[in-house]
Design a protein around this motif. Structure first.
Motif, PDB file in Angstrom:
ATOM      1  N   LYS A   8       0.890  -1.201   0.189  1.00 43.45           N
ATOM      2  CA  LYS A   8      -0.138  -0.035  -0.844  1.00 43.45           C
ATOM      3  C   LYS A   8       0.898   1.605   0.204  1.00 43.45           C
ATOM      4  CE  LYS A   8      -4.620   1.829   1.017  1.00 43.45           C
ATOM      5  NZ  LYS A   8      -5.377   2.239   2.826  1.00 43.45           N
ATOM      6  N   LYS A   9       1.544   1.576   0.763  1.00 46.31           N
ATOM      7  CA  LYS A   9       2.560   2.370   1.324  1.00 46.31           C
ATOM      8  C   LYS A   9       3.577   2.564  -0.770  1.00 46.31           C
ATOM      9  CE  LYS A   9       5.810   3.251   4.500  1.00 46.31           C
ATOM     10  NZ  LYS A   9       6.927   2.899   5.251  1.00 46.31           N
ATOM     11  N   THR A  10       3.740   1.891  -0.702  1.00 50.52           N
ATOM     12  CA  THR A  10       4.953   2.173  -2.343  1.00 50.52           C
ATOM     13  C   THR A  10       4.383   2.307  -3.393  1.00 50.52           C
ATOM     14  OG1 THR A  10       4.264  -0.824  -2.653  1.00 50.52           O
ATOM     15  CG2 THR A  10       6.945   0.237  -1.369  1.00 50.52           C
ATOM     16  N   HIS A  11       2.382   2.120  -2.935  1.00 51.72           N
ATOM     17  CA  HIS A  11       1.901   1.878  -4.000  1.00 51.72           C
ATOM     18  C   HIS A  11       0.951   3.096  -4.422  1.00 51.72           C
ATOM     19  CE1 HIS A  11      -2.333   1.690  -6.133  1.00 51.72           C
ATOM     20  NE2 HIS A  11      -1.451   1.422  -6.819  1.00 51.72           N
ATOM     21  N   GLU A  12       1.213   4.138  -3.195  1.00 55.66           N
ATOM     22  CA  GLU A  12       0.958   5.909  -2.918  1.00 55.66           C
ATOM     23  C   GLU A  12       2.285   6.491  -3.985  1.00 55.66           C
ATOM     24  OE1 GLU A  12      -1.618   5.430   1.102  1.00 55.66           O
ATOM     25  OE2 GLU A  12       0.333   6.574   0.884  1.00 55.66           O
ATOM     26  N   SER A  13       4.049   5.748  -2.650  1.00 55.87           N
ATOM     27  CA  SER A  13       4.730   6.060  -3.143  1.00 55.87           C
ATOM     28  C   SER A  13       4.875   6.209  -5.208  1.00 55.87           C
ATOM     29  CB  SER A  13       6.017   6.211  -2.984  1.00 55.87           C
ATOM     30  OG  SER A  13       6.539   4.470  -3.101  1.00 55.87           O
ATOM     31  N   ILE A  14       4.325   5.624  -5.739  1.00 60.71           N
ATOM     32  CA  ILE A  14       4.576   4.647  -7.368  1.00 60.71           C
ATOM     33  C   ILE A  14       3.977   6.196  -7.680  1.00 60.71           C
ATOM     34  CG2 ILE A  14       3.432   3.479  -9.181  1.00 60.71           C
ATOM     35  CD1 ILE A  14       4.448   1.128  -7.502  1.00 60.71           C
ATOM     36  N   ASN A  15       2.562   5.982  -7.355  1.00 62.11           N
ATOM     37  CA  ASN A  15       1.681   7.480  -7.641  1.00 62.11           C
ATOM     38  C   ASN A  15       1.850   8.476  -7.999  1.00 62.11           C
ATOM     39  OD1 ASN A  15      -0.670   4.973  -8.746  1.00 62.11           O
ATOM     40  ND2 ASN A  15      -1.487   6.036  -6.672  1.00 62.11           N
ATOM     41  N   ASN A  16       2.725   9.303  -6.679  1.00 62.12           N
ATOM     42  CA  ASN A  16       3.728  10.380  -6.304  1.00 62.12           C
ATOM     43  C   ASN A  16       4.424  10.534  -7.442  1.00 62.12           C
ATOM     44  OD1 ASN A  16       1.471  10.495  -4.136  1.00 62.12           O
ATOM     45  ND2 ASN A  16       2.930   9.731  -2.230  1.00 62.12           N
ATOM     46  N   ARG A  17       5.231   9.466  -7.486  1.00 58.19           N
ATOM     47  CA  ARG A  17       6.202   9.466  -8.291  1.00 58.19           C
ATOM     48  C   ARG A  17       6.397   9.963 -10.179  1.00 58.19           C
ATOM     49  NH1 ARG A  17       9.147   5.512  -5.341  1.00 58.19           N
ATOM     50  NH2 ARG A  17      10.980   6.378  -4.187  1.00 58.19           N
ATOM     51  N   LEU A  18       5.202   9.059 -10.184  1.00 57.94           N
ATOM     52  CA  LEU A  18       4.362   8.802 -11.274  1.00 57.94           C
ATOM     53  C   LEU A  18       3.202  11.153 -11.958  1.00 57.94           C
ATOM     54  CD1 LEU A  18       3.974   6.947 -14.031  1.00 57.94           C
ATOM     55  CD2 LEU A  18       2.156   6.535 -12.464  1.00 57.94           C
ATOM     56  N   ALA A  19       2.774  10.811 -10.466  1.00 54.05           N
ATOM     57  CA  ALA A  19       2.552  12.234 -10.620  1.00 54.05           C
ATOM     58  C   ALA A  19       3.731  13.645 -11.147  1.00 54.05           C
ATOM     59  CB  ALA A  19       1.762  12.686  -9.402  1.00 54.05           C
ATOM     60  N   SER A 102      11.496  13.631 -10.985  1.00 53.08           N
ATOM     61  CA  SER A 102      11.230  12.700 -10.189  1.00 53.08           C
ATOM     62  C   SER A 102      12.607  10.970 -10.381  1.00 53.08           C
ATOM     63  CB  SER A 102       9.923  11.538 -11.149  1.00 53.08           C
ATOM     64  OG  SER A 102      10.143  10.774 -10.866  1.00 53.08           O
ATOM     65  N   ASP A 103      12.745  10.280  -9.293  1.00 53.21           N
ATOM     66  CA  ASP A 103      12.846   9.301  -9.004  1.00 53.21           C
ATOM     67  C   ASP A 103      12.660   8.271  -9.598  1.00 53.21           C
ATOM     68  OD1 ASP A 103      13.594   9.034  -5.100  1.00 53.21           O
ATOM     69  OD2 ASP A 103      12.001   9.156  -7.139  1.00 53.21           O
ATOM     70  N   ILE A 104      11.904   7.457 -10.210  1.00 52.45           N
ATOM     71  CA  ILE A 104      11.335   7.315 -10.423  1.00 52.45           C
ATOM     72  C   ILE A 104      12.088   5.970 -10.984  1.00 52.45           C
ATOM     73  CG2 ILE A 104      10.155   7.698 -12.970  1.00 52.45           C
ATOM     74  CD1 ILE A 104       7.641   6.433 -12.023  1.00 52.45           C
ATOM     75  N   ILE A 105      12.706   5.861 -11.753  1.00 52.17           N
ATOM     76  CA  ILE A 105      13.747   4.957 -12.594  1.00 52.17           C
ATOM     77  C   ILE A 105      14.763   4.978 -11.730  1.00 52.17           C
ATOM     78  CG2 ILE A 105      15.264   4.621 -14.733  1.00 52.17           C
ATOM     79  CD1 ILE A 105      13.316   6.828 -15.872  1.00 52.17           C
ATOM     80  N   LYS A 106      14.776   4.874 -10.464  1.00 45.77           N
ATOM     81  CA  LYS A 106      16.088   4.501  -9.935  1.00 45.77           C
ATOM     82  C   LYS A 106      15.568   4.038  -9.435  1.00 45.77           C
ATOM     83  CE  LYS A 106      17.606   8.744  -9.661  1.00 45.77           C
ATOM     84  NZ  LYS A 106      17.429   9.610 -10.839  1.00 45.77           N
ATOM     85  N   SER A 107      14.329   4.190  -8.252  1.00 48.63           N
ATOM     86  CA  SER A 107      13.916   3.533  -7.708  1.00 48.63           C
ATOM     87  C   SER A 107      12.878   1.986  -8.060  1.00 48.63           C
ATOM     88  CB  SER A 107      12.712   4.160  -6.499  1.00 48.63           C
ATOM     89  OG  SER A 107      11.381   4.415  -7.789  1.00 48.63           O
ATOM     90  N   LEU A 108      12.670   1.909  -8.950  1.00 50.84           N
ATOM     91  CA  LEU A 108      11.151   0.695  -9.757  1.00 50.84           C
ATOM     92  C   LEU A 108      11.931   0.060  -9.662  1.00 50.84           C
ATOM     93  CD1 LEU A 108       7.800   2.353 -10.816  1.00 50.84           C
ATOM     94  CD2 LEU A 108       8.577   1.266  -8.901  1.00 50.84           C
ATOM     95  N   PRO A 109      13.258  -0.049 -10.905  1.00 52.06           N
ATOM     96  CA  PRO A 109      13.708  -1.700 -11.703  1.00 52.06           C
ATOM     97  C   PRO A 109      14.069  -2.123 -10.791  1.00 52.06           C
ATOM     98  CG  PRO A 109      13.647   0.466 -13.098  1.00 52.06           C
ATOM     99  CD  PRO A 109      13.441   1.343 -11.974  1.00 52.06           C
ATOM    100  N   GLY A 110      14.001  -2.427  -9.557  1.00 46.76           N
ATOM    101  CA  GLY A 110      14.450  -2.693  -8.641  1.00 46.76           C
ATOM    102  C   GLY A 110      13.006  -3.655  -8.530  1.00 46.76           C
ATOM    103  N   ASP A 111      12.072  -3.357  -7.971  1.00 44.54           N
ATOM    104  CA  ASP A 111      11.145  -4.531  -7.930  1.00 44.54           C
ATOM    105  C   ASP A 111      10.398  -5.385  -9.025  1.00 44.54           C
ATOM    106  OD1 ASP A 111       9.193  -2.928  -9.343  1.00 44.54           O
ATOM    107  OD2 ASP A 111       8.980  -1.488  -6.404  1.00 44.54           O
ATOM    108  N   ASN A 112      10.207  -4.352  -9.926  1.00 43.19           N
ATOM    109  CA  ASN A 112       9.680  -4.794 -11.140  1.00 43.19           C
ATOM    110  C   ASN A 112       8.674  -6.053 -10.367  1.00 43.19           C
ATOM    111  OD1 ASN A 112       8.995  -5.717 -13.660  1.00 43.19           O
ATOM    112  ND2 ASN A 112      10.789  -6.635 -14.548  1.00 43.19           N
TER     113      ASN A 112
END
Lengths: 112, 135
Positions: A8-19, A102-112
């Motif tokens: 839930k928490k990471t989902h919100e952070s993905i939304n923030n990063r996407l925004a 945004s740092d979406i690219i640095k933080s995301l592909p780890g979890d994929n």
């Protein structure tokens, strides 16, 4: 239980990063442009909604594998992904070309 | 972010008369040209796959069954499905955009690629490329 809370928490952070990407970066929405961005190596991260048809999902993942780009399976359907992008239409897949602030690219592909 | 639509990449043609056929990229034009303002590439592909050769076949029959018929075409990137396979056959001198201008040049180029494809098939390498895609 713990896993559910964490997503839930990471989902919100993905939304923030996407925004933030929508506001400050470059992106394209939609299957055709996602493939185009992968062919021309402009895409840096691909996000796919969870109700994307499996053939289309496999195709995008295959292209991303060939071009060594990360794919993130968004925890939500195309309606949710459209809302997360701030749009009033459904978005099944999107490609981030420039993340902007945004740092979406640095933080995301780890979890994929 | 790795460029993958490069020469020697094996692709599958998705649209047109040659839909479902495997081809290899000979030259790619990422930014298009004057006549074709979109990303496209020159491919050489297999029009008619070689048949299955069994041990019982005589030498004459094997030669007949191992024939490959080729095509050369300029295809839009959107009408190709790239694969993870490559085919290292040197076709750059034979297959050119110039060869597509007139019919007899095209036939000569097809004949030359046919020879190169056949000798590659006979070595037994790149077997995936010479098997028909079942769909």
């Amino acid at each position: 239980m713990v896993a559910a809370k964490k997503t839930k928490k990471t989902h919100e952070s993905i939304n923030n990063r996407l925004a933030l990407v929508m506001k400050s970066g470059k992106y394209t929405l939609g299957y055709k442009t996602v493939l185009k961005s992968l062919r021309t190596n402009k895409g840096k991260l691909i996000i796919i909604a969870n109700n994307c048809p499996p053939l289309r999902k496999s195709e995008i993942e295959y292209y991303a594998m060939l071009s060594k780009v990360g794919v993130h399976h968004y925890n939500g359907n195309n309606v949710d992904l459209g809302t997360a992008c701030g749009k009033y239409f459904r978005v099944c897949c999107l490609s981030i070309i420039e993340p902007g602030d945004s740092d979406i690219i640095k933080s995301l592909p780890g979890d994929n | 972010m790795v460029k993958f639509l490069k020469p020697n990449k094996a692709v599958i043609v998705l649209q047109g008369r040659y839909a479902g056929r495997k081809a290899v990229i000979v030259k790619s034009f990422d930014d298009g040209t004057r006549e074709r303002a979109y990303g496209h590439c020159l491919v050489a592909g297999v029009k008619k796959y070689p048949s299955k050769v069994i041990r019982k076949d005589s030498a004459k029959k094997t030669a007949k069954k191992s024939r490959v018929k080729c095509f050369i075409k300029l295809v839009n990137y959107q009408h190709l499905m790239p694969t993870r396979y490559t085919l290292d056959v040197d076709l750059k001198d034979v297959v050119t955009v110039d060869a597509l201008q007139t019919k007899d040049k095209k036939v000569a180029a097809c004949k030359a690629t046919k020879e190169r494809f056949e000798e590659r098939f006979k070595t037994g390498k790149n077997r995936w490329f010479f098997t028909k895609l079942r769909f």
